[in-house]
Design an enzyme around this catalytic site. Structure first.
Site, PDB file in Angstrom:
ATOM      1  N   ASP A   1       0.817  -1.216   0.000  1.00 31.22           N
ATOM      2  CA  ASP A   1       0.000   0.000   0.000  1.00 31.22           C
ATOM      3  C   ASP A   1       0.851   1.267   0.000  1.00 31.22           C
ATOM      4  O   ASP A   1       0.670   2.148   0.839  1.00 31.22           O
ATOM      5  CB  ASP A   1      -0.944   0.001   1.213  1.00 31.22           C
ATOM      6  CG  ASP A   1      -2.088  -0.983   0.999  1.00 31.22           C
ATOM      7  OD1 ASP A   1      -1.831  -2.014   0.363  1.00 31.22           O
ATOM      8  OD2 ASP A   1      -3.219  -0.721   1.438  1.00 31.22           O
TER       9      ASP A   1
ATOM     10  N   HIS B   1       3.934   4.535   9.182  1.00 32.01           N
ATOM     11  CA  HIS B   1       3.924   3.106   8.837  1.00 32.01           C
ATOM     12  C   HIS B   1       5.297   2.612   8.415  1.00 32.01           C
ATOM     13  O   HIS B   1       5.543   1.409   8.398  1.00 32.01           O
ATOM     14  CB  HIS B   1       2.953   2.835   7.687  1.00 32.01           C
ATOM     15  CG  HIS B   1       1.529   3.123   8.021  1.00 32.01           C
ATOM     16  ND1 HIS B   1       0.848   2.514   9.063  1.00 32.01           N
ATOM     17  CD2 HIS B   1       0.654   3.990   7.482  1.00 32.01           C
ATOM     18  CE1 HIS B   1      -0.386   2.974   9.131  1.00 32.01           C
ATOM     19  NE2 HIS B   1      -0.532   3.869   8.194  1.00 32.01           N
TER      20      HIS B   1
HETATM   21  C1  LIG Z   1      -0.529   7.779   6.809  1.00 34.24           C
HETATM   22  C2  LIG Z   1      -1.706   6.821   6.806  1.00 34.24           C
HETATM   23  O1  LIG Z   1      -1.811   6.197   8.074  1.00 34.24           O
HETATM   24  O2  LIG Z   1      -2.911   7.568   6.651  1.00 34.24           O
HETATM   25  N1  LIG Z   1      -1.560   5.846   5.761  1.00 34.24           N
HETATM   26  C3  LIG Z   1      -2.731   4.998   5.499  1.00 34.24           C
HETATM   27  C4  LIG Z   1      -2.393   3.832   4.563  1.00 34.24           C
HETATM   28  C5  LIG Z   1      -3.637   3.043   4.203  1.00 34.24           C
HETATM   29  C6  LIG Z   1      -3.292   1.829   3.355  1.00 34.24           C
HETATM   30  N2  LIG Z   1      -4.494   1.139   2.922  1.00 34.24           N
HETATM   31  C7  LIG Z   1      -5.256   1.915   1.932  1.00 34.24           C
HETATM   32  C8  LIG Z   1      -6.444   1.141   1.419  1.00 34.24           C
HETATM   33  C9  LIG Z   1      -7.325   2.048   0.585  1.00 34.24           C
HETATM   34  N3  LIG Z   1      -8.712   1.757   0.830  1.00 34.24           N
HETATM   35 ZN   LIG Z   2      -3.898   7.060   8.464  1.00 34.14          ZN
END
Ligand SMILES: CC(O)(O)NCCCCNCCCN
Ligand SMILES: [Zn+2]
Length: 697
Positions: free
Chosen positions: A94, A137
């Protein structure tokens, strides 16, 4: 005392984007940053901040957290073809790469370091860095979740190395679990002695006193959408029972949200019943915030219902820690309406503007209570303030993850719907209210021979015939005492100025604090719906003033009030009254804050009873925390002879951060029991007091 709020932003960090089709990454767009900065400019907030330039983090700084091989690999990405970039990206989850993302990742990490420098060198008091790519992350040798370098983890290590900061608190209110931060610090050697836990067995009173000598540590708190491990990144170690390893035990705090739709009440109850008690006990020297706003309403990732103004309060509640040294670094946030609104709410609070009132708070929902209770019981062995938490009985805790693991419940499909299937009903919410600064920030009503503190405006005593005639009915014996009448009528006119937002808050030295409070309470205008009266110290408060619910009295003292407790007349009896800091703070954080938020007063009257015994730092903490309510309209009443309290009180009312308390020892058993008993009894009336789910109907 440092002043000013840093703002770090550079449009260079908008100059990378997704170059191919990937549904998981399409929400991470450059506009996230530009709309946030433009909103700050439009609302006149950007030019009230101290603009600090960005810089690139050096290799050495990046290597504080990441491995050499990872850094070397990322260094190659600017020269990759599109195909190579896609190939390179496949090894991570991701996240996407772009020829310019390495430069932006260095700028994002460098921005966080610029923020730490500005705060630690006292060029500013606090600040916010608007950055892309986010960081929480990313791991030692891996990019993840749109993150390349772990901006906040690098900043924490940098602060410890360069400034010798001993204790760093990282609060991650992003709706995703920052596993990169957790991995980075969970096995972090806790300094020379680790978290030396020295236990004094005091046989005589048969009470073990856990004294935590906390050395060189990073405390990581994160809440995150979890849904029993069904939500990304679907990690077992994101659950509440990941408390840190060995010596790091207790330094990792995870609050999983097992349902979507969480609201302001849920967020506040976690702050009041877990984060703040632990944070005060930890007593950090620096607070870093992984400021993700995908936890706000309207966000496609979080699917929560908390409104942007909640971030004004979350920020304020953290600003009384670490002497106000707070660095907020943007993480997530994907709704291009609620994101900028939340960013503005956060920065406006960092600038010291009055807080918005949070309307119709209720209690936390059942799922939030389950998570809250599980977390408190998983952490209670490490934190004195949680020591007396009731252990969850299997009956009322349905941690579905365990039941799924034990095969009791069939595996559900992943909760994450594709963008198109997401429940299409668009969330709507009010634009956060304006938070105008009153022309007079703090006013004072003082005897002529008492100097008015700098920044405060003295209100000369004047007698309003109308007010005096009404006063005379109530305060017969004062009728003859012209001076008392003058003081009382001046206080009443001061409160009227607060109602019109001509004055923010006020402080007064009076002959009789209880009479003065009674007079103010009886003479506030009818359109002031609710008055919260906080009395610190012993003394008899006539209970009839709280009968109709227009007034809520909460007294913290050492004499058990024989008075019948009621919903609007709460008296907290502490063993050592207001002298024992940890007992007092336990009552403030676990009782006063939740009740105050739910009551949502239009005016706060803080009464310092004669000989209250409350110490300066605690008094300042309380005064600072009470600014959460009534748009900061606090009237502080003190006894005439307490001249020495005028300056300290005024500094807080003028927006100075309260000095940090020392690392709090565990509160005395009696005090915790007293607060717990009272909380249990009152939670039927005040739902925000709940911390366990057995009480929910
Ligand atoms: C910085 C953060 O924490 O906002 N990053 C979030 C990553 C999300 C990954 N999955 C996405 C799926 C889409 N539906
Ligand atoms: Zn987030």
């Amino acid at each position: 005392m440092a002043h000013g709020t840093a703002l770090i932003y550079d449009e260079e960090m908008t100059k990378y984007k997704l170059l191919w089709v990937d549904p998981a990454c399409k929400i991470e767009v450059p506009e996230r940053l530009s709309v946030s900065y433009e909103a700050l400019v439009r609302n006149g907030l950007a030019d009230r901040c101290v603009s600090i330039p960005v810089r690139e983090a050096t290799d050495a700084e990046i290597l504080l957290v990441h491995s050499d091989e990872y850094l070397e690999a990322v260094k190659k990405t600017p020269y990759m073809t599109l195909e190579d970039l896609k190939e390179f990206t496949l090894q991570f989850g991701d996240v996407y790469f772009h020829p310019n993302i390495y430069r932006c990742a260095k700028l994002a990490a460098g921005s966080a370091l610029q923020l730490v420098d500005s705060v630690m060198m006292e060029r500013v008091r606090n600040g916010m860095a608007l950055v892309r790519p986010p960081g929480h992350h990313s791991m030692r040798s891996a990019a993840s979740g749109f993150c390349v370098f772990n901006n906040v983890a690098i900043a924490a290590r940098y602060a410890k190395q360069k400034y010798g900061v001993k204790r760093v608190l990282i609060v991650d209110w992003d709706i995703h679990h920052g596993q990169g931060v957790q991995y980075c610090f969970e096995d972090d050697p806790r300094g020379v002695f680790g978290k030396g836990r020295i236990i004094f067995g005091c046989l005589k009173c048969n009470i073990l006193v856990f004294v935590l000598f906390i050395f060189n540590s990073v405390l990581y708190f994160s809440w995150h959408r979890y849904e029993h491990q069904k939500f990304w990144p679907q990690l077992r170690e994101s659950d509440y029972d990941s408390v840190g390893k060995e010596k790091g035990a207790g330094f990792n705090i995870n609050l999983p949200w097992n349902q979507v739709g969480m609201e302001n009440s849920d967020y506040l109850s976690v702050f009041c019943h877990v984060l703040l008690p632990v944070a005060y006990e930890f007593c950090p020297d620096l607070v870093l915030v992984c400021a993700g706003f995908d936890s706000a309403i309207g966000d496609p990732e979080g699917e929560m219902c908390a409104t942007p103004d909640i971030f004004a309060h979350l920020t304020h509640l953290l600003m009384n820690l670490a002497g106000g040294r707070l660095c907020a670094v943007l993480e997530g946030g994907y709704n291009l309406t609620s994101l900028p609104q939340s960013v503005c709410q956060t920065v406006q609070t960092l600038l010291g503007d009055p807080l918005p009132q949070l309307a119709n708070l209720s209690g936390p929902c059942r799922s939030a209570l389950e998570s809250l209770q599980c977390l408190r019981s998983a952490q209670k062995q490490y934190w004195g303030s949680l020591k007396h938490t009731a252990s969850p009985t299997a009956a009322n805790i349905s941690t579905k993850r365990i039941r799924i693991a034990e095969g009791e419940v069939e595996e559900e499909e992943k909760t994450e719907l594709g963008e198109e299937e997401k429940n299409s009903e668009e969330k709507v919410w009010h634009e956060p209210p304006k938070r105008p600064c009153p022309p007079i920030r703090a006013a004072s009503v003082l005897p002529d021979d008492v100097a008015c503190p700098d920044g405060c405006k003295r209100i000369t005593k004047d007698i309003h015939p109308l007010v005096v005639s009404r006063l005379k009915d109530h305060l017969v014996q004062e009728a003859e005492d012209g001076d008392a009448l003058a003081t009382f009528s001046t206080l009443v006119s001061l409160v009227q100025k607060m109602e019109k937002n001509e004055v923010g808050s006020g402080l007064a030295l009076v002959g009789d604090v209880i009479k003065a409070m009674m007079c103010v309470v009886q003479h506030v205008s009818p359109d002031l719906n609710r008055v919260l009266v906080v009395c610190v110290g012993n003394g008899k408060i006539p209970s009839h003033i709280s009968r109709d619910g227009k007034v809520l009295v909460l007294q913290i003292s050492s004499d058990a009030s024989e008075e019948q407790q009621s919903k609007h007349y709460i008296s907290v009896c502490l063993q050592k009254g207001c002298c024992n800091t940890s007992g007092f703070m336990q009552a403030v954080l676990g009782l006063l804050l939740p009740v105050g938020y739910e009551y949502n007063p239009d005016l706060v009257v803080l009464v310092r009873m004669p000989d209250s015994g409350v110490c300066d730092v605690v008094w300042k903490q309380l005064t600072g925390l009470l600014q959460s309510f009534a748009k900061g309209h606090t009237l502080v009443l003190m006894q005439e002879k307490e001249n020495s309290c005028v300056g300290p009180t005024a500094s807080i009312l003028l927006g100075d951060p309260a000095p940090p308390l020392e690392t709090l020892q565990a509160p005395d058993r009696e005090d915790v029991d007293a607060v717990e008993r009272l909380r249990r009894r009152l939670q039927a009336d005040w739902k925000l007091l709940q911390t366990t789910s057995e009480y929910t109907s």
